[in-house]
Design a protein around this motif. Structure first.
Motif, PDB file in Angstrom:
ATOM      1  N   ASP A   7       0.816  -1.212   0.000  1.00  0.00           N
ATOM      2  CA  ASP A   7       0.000   0.000   0.000  1.00  0.00           C
ATOM      3  C   ASP A   7       0.850   1.261   0.000  1.00  0.00           C
ATOM      4  O   ASP A   7       0.437   2.296  -0.525  1.00  0.00           O
ATOM      5  CB  ASP A   7      -0.948   0.001   1.203  1.00  0.00           C
TER       6      ASP A   7
ATOM      7  N   ILE B  17       0.597   3.498  -4.173  1.00  0.00           N
ATOM      8  CA  ILE B  17      -0.005   4.826  -4.308  1.00  0.00           C
ATOM      9  C   ILE B  17       0.857   5.753  -5.163  1.00  0.00           C
ATOM     10  O   ILE B  17       0.357   6.717  -5.751  1.00  0.00           O
ATOM     11  CB  ILE B  17      -0.269   5.456  -2.909  1.00  0.00           C
TER      12      ILE B  17
ATOM     13  N   LEU C 107      -3.061   7.157   4.889  1.00  0.00           N
ATOM     14  CA  LEU C 107      -2.589   5.839   5.335  1.00  0.00           C
ATOM     15  C   LEU C 107      -1.841   5.959   6.657  1.00  0.00           C
ATOM     16  O   LEU C 107      -2.099   5.202   7.604  1.00  0.00           O
ATOM     17  CB  LEU C 107      -1.676   5.224   4.279  1.00  0.00           C
TER      18      LEU C 107
ATOM     19  N   CYS D 109     -11.217   1.213  -1.229  1.00  0.00           N
ATOM     20  CA  CYS D 109     -10.310   2.037  -2.043  1.00  0.00           C
ATOM     21  C   CYS D 109     -10.465   1.727  -3.526  1.00  0.00           C
ATOM     22  O   CYS D 109     -10.429   2.630  -4.376  1.00  0.00           O
ATOM     23  CB  CYS D 109      -8.861   1.800  -1.621  1.00  0.00           C
TER      24      CYS D 109
ATOM     25  N   ARG E  59      -8.452   4.891   2.539  1.00  0.00           N
ATOM     26  CA  ARG E  59      -7.013   4.804   2.800  1.00  0.00           C
ATOM     27  C   ARG E  59      -6.752   4.921   4.305  1.00  0.00           C
ATOM     28  O   ARG E  59      -5.847   4.285   4.841  1.00  0.00           O
ATOM     29  CB  ARG E  59      -6.268   5.924   2.067  1.00  0.00           C
TER      30      ARG E  59
ATOM     31  N   ILE F 272      -4.708  -0.923  -7.022  1.00  0.00           N
ATOM     32  CA  ILE F 272      -5.093  -0.978  -5.602  1.00  0.00           C
ATOM     33  C   ILE F 272      -5.662  -2.346  -5.251  1.00  0.00           C
ATOM     34  O   ILE F 272      -5.343  -2.927  -4.210  1.00  0.00           O
ATOM     35  CB  ILE F 272      -6.121   0.126  -5.288  1.00  0.00           C
TER      36      ILE F 272
END
Length: 458
Positions: A32, A36, A61, A99, A112, A174
C-alpha cells in the motif's frame, strides 16, 4: 496437554512456514505504501489534485496507522499477538475493497485511512510476534523478514504499477493488495501464539510446545526458565502500563525506540517510496519510464534487505545503523549539489537514479530492517506490547509528517533543499546512535532485559 491457542496438536508446523506467515504482515504495509506512487500519477490528472490533496491521499494511510498502532498498544497484550494480526488482515481486506471502488478523492482518502488502521496495527504487532518466536542467535535475521516483506511489497506494487501503466487502470493497482491480505488471514489462522505471551498468561504447556517447535528441541528448558524468571521479576501486575514505560528500568529502552522510530522516517525514505515516480517525471522521464525507474529502486531495496539479513547477526545492529546513516547523508548531499548545478535533465535524471539507489542501499542496510528488529527486542517483557505499540505510533506520526509535508516541501524548496534537510537529519542520527543505542546481537530477549535491569540497579 491443552491445545487452544498454542501450537496445534494435530500437526507440526514447519519453522520456516511459521516465520514466513509471521512476517507476511509487512507486505500489507509495503504494497500500500508503494502502489499509491503509481496511482497518484493517474488520479492527480483525473481528479485534478493539488499538491496538498496528494499529501492527503498519501498521509491518510499514515494517519490511520497512528490510530491502528494506538489501538493495539493494549490489544496485543490482552488479545494476543496472533489474533491481533488476524484482525488487522481482515480490516485491511475490507479497506482495500473500499479504495478500489472509490468514486472520488474524499472516498479514497477515507478508505485509505481505514487501510492505515490495519497497517498500523500490523506494524505494531508483527515485530513483537517475530522477536518472541525467534531464537536469540538468529533473531536479527528472522525478524528482518518483516522488512523484507515490506520492501517486497513495495517492489510488487511498483511492478504492478508499471504493468498497468499503459492502461491507466489505477483501480486494479489498488485491488491487487487484496491477495496478500487474504493469504495472511488464512495463514495466521493456523499459526501459534508466541511462547512468551502464552507463559505470561499462565498457559505453560502450550508455551513449551511452541518453544520446542521454534528452537527445534534445543535449549527449551533454559529459555523456558529465563522467561519465567523475567515474568517473576515483573511482579504481580500482569500487564504493563504507559506509566511503566517512563519508569527507571524501562526508560532507556523507550529512548532507543523513539530514536529509531523517528529516525527511520525523518531520513526521508518514504519521500522516495511514495513520490519517486513524480520526482522522475519532473526530471524528464515519461510516466512509463518513471515507473520503471521506481521498479529498479524496488529491486535495490529487496537485494540490500536480503544482504542485511545475512550480516545483522554477525556485524551487529549498531554498526549497520551508523554505516547506513553515513551513506544516506553523503548521497543526499551529493544529490542536492547535482540537482542544483546540473541543468540538463538528460544528465541529472540518470545521476539522480544512481544516487537514490545508493541512498536506499544505506537505508536498507541500516535503517530498514534493523529498526524493526530492535523495536521488537529492546523492550522488557512487561511493557513489550505497549512499548512496541508506542514506538509504532511515533513511527507512523513521523511517516504522516513526511508523506503529508513533502509535496509542499518539494514545491517550496525543490529537490535539492529537501535532500539537504534529510542529510542533516542523517548526520544527527549518527551521533544519537553512537551515544544511546546498545548492541543486542546474539542475546535472548531475557538476557537483554536482565542486563537492562542490572545497569539501572533494578
Amino acid at each position: 496437554m491443552q491445545q487452544t491457542e498454542g501450537l496445534p496438536a494435530r500437526r507440526n508446523i514447519n519453522r520456516g512456514t511459521l516465520f514466513f506467515f509471521g512476517a507476511l504482515g509487512g507486505i500489507l504495509f509495503g504494497y500500500d505504501l508503494g502502489v499509491i506512487s503509481g496511482v497518484l500519477l493517474f488520479i492527480k490528472k483525473i481528479w485534478n489534485l493539488s499538491g496538498l490533496q496528494q499529501g492527503f491521499v498519501n498521509g491518510a494511510l499514515a494517519a490511520g496507522a497512528i490510530i491502528g498502532a494506538l489501538t493495539v498498544i493494549k490489544l496485543a497484550d490482552g488479545l494476543g499477538r496472533r489474533r491481533t494480526i488476524i484482525v488487522a488482515a481482515t480490516v485491511f481486506a475490507l479497506g482495500t475493497i473500499g479504495c478500489t471502488f472509490a468514486p472520488n478523492f474524499e472516498t479514497l482518502v477515507a478508505f485509505r485511512f481505514i487501510v492505515g488502521i490495519a497497517v498500523g496495527a500490523s506494524s505494531a504487532t508483527v515485530p513483537t510476534y517475530l522477536a518472541e518466536l525467534a531464537p536469540g542467535k538468529v533473531r536479527g535475521m528472522l525478524a528482518s523478514l518483516n522488512q523484507l516483506m515490506i520492501v517486497g511489497g513495495i517492489l510488487i506494487a511498483y511492478i504492478v504499477d508499471d504493468i498497468l501503466a499503459d492502461s491507466g487502470n489505477w483501480r486494479a493497482m489498488i485491488a491487487a493488495a487484496f491477495i496478500p491480505a487474504i493469504i495472511l488471514l488464512v495463514g495466521m489462522l493456523r499459526m501459534p501464539e508466541t511462547p512468551r505471551w502464552l507463559l505470561k498468561n499462565g498457559r505453560e504447556d502450550e508455551a513449551r510446545a511452541v518453544l520446542s517447535s521454534t528452537l527445534q528441541g534445543q535449549g527449551v528448558d533454559e529459555e523456558f526458565a529465563e522467561i519465567k524468571e523475567v515474568i517473576r521479576l515483573d511482579g504481580q501486575q500482569q500487564k504493563g502500563t504507559l506509566r511503566d514505560l517512563t519508569a527507571k528500568w524501562a526508560r532507556p529502552a523507550l529512548i532507543v525506540a523513539l530514536i529509531l522510530a523517528i529516525g527511520q522516517q525523518f531520513c526521508g525514505v518514504n519521500a522516495v517510496n511514495t513520490y519517486a515516480p513524480i520526482m522522475f517525471s519532473n526530471l524528464g522521464y515519461g510516466a512509463s519510464a518513471a515507473l520503471l525507474a521506481s521498479v529498479v529502486l524496488g529491486i535495490v531495496k529487496v537485494l540490500f534487505t536480503v544482504g542485511e539479513m545475512f550480516v545483522v547477526d554477525r556485524w551487529g545492529r549498531k554498526p549497520l545503523l551508523r554505516v547506513g546513516a553515513v551513506l544516506m547523508a553523503v548521497t543526499l548531499i551529493v544529490l542536492g549539489l547535482c540537482v542544483n548545478f546540473i541543468k540538463d535533465t538528460s544528465v541529472v535524471g540518470p545521476i539522480t537514479l544512481v544516487l537514490l539507489i545508493l541512498f536506499l542501499a544505506g537505508y536498507e542496510l541500516g535503517w530498514g530492517a534493523v529498526v524493526w528488529v530492535m523495536i521488537g527486542e529492546v523492550f522488557p517483557l512487561k511493557v513489550r506490547g505497549i512499548g512496541t505499540g508506542t514506538a509504532s505510533v511515533v513511527l507512523w506520526a513521523a511517516t504522516f509528517t513526511i508523506t503529508f509535508v513533502f509535496p509542499v516541501m518539494y514545491t517550496g524548496l525543490g529537490l535539492a533543499g529537501a535532500a539537504w534537510i534529510f542529510a542533516a537529519v542523517c548526520v544527527i542520527l549518527v551521533v544519537l546512535v553512537s551515544k544511546f543505542v546498545p548492541e543486542t546481537k546474539g542475546r535472548t530477549l531475557e538476557q537483554i532485559e536482565l542486563d537492562l535491569r542490572e545497569r539501572v540497579n533494578v
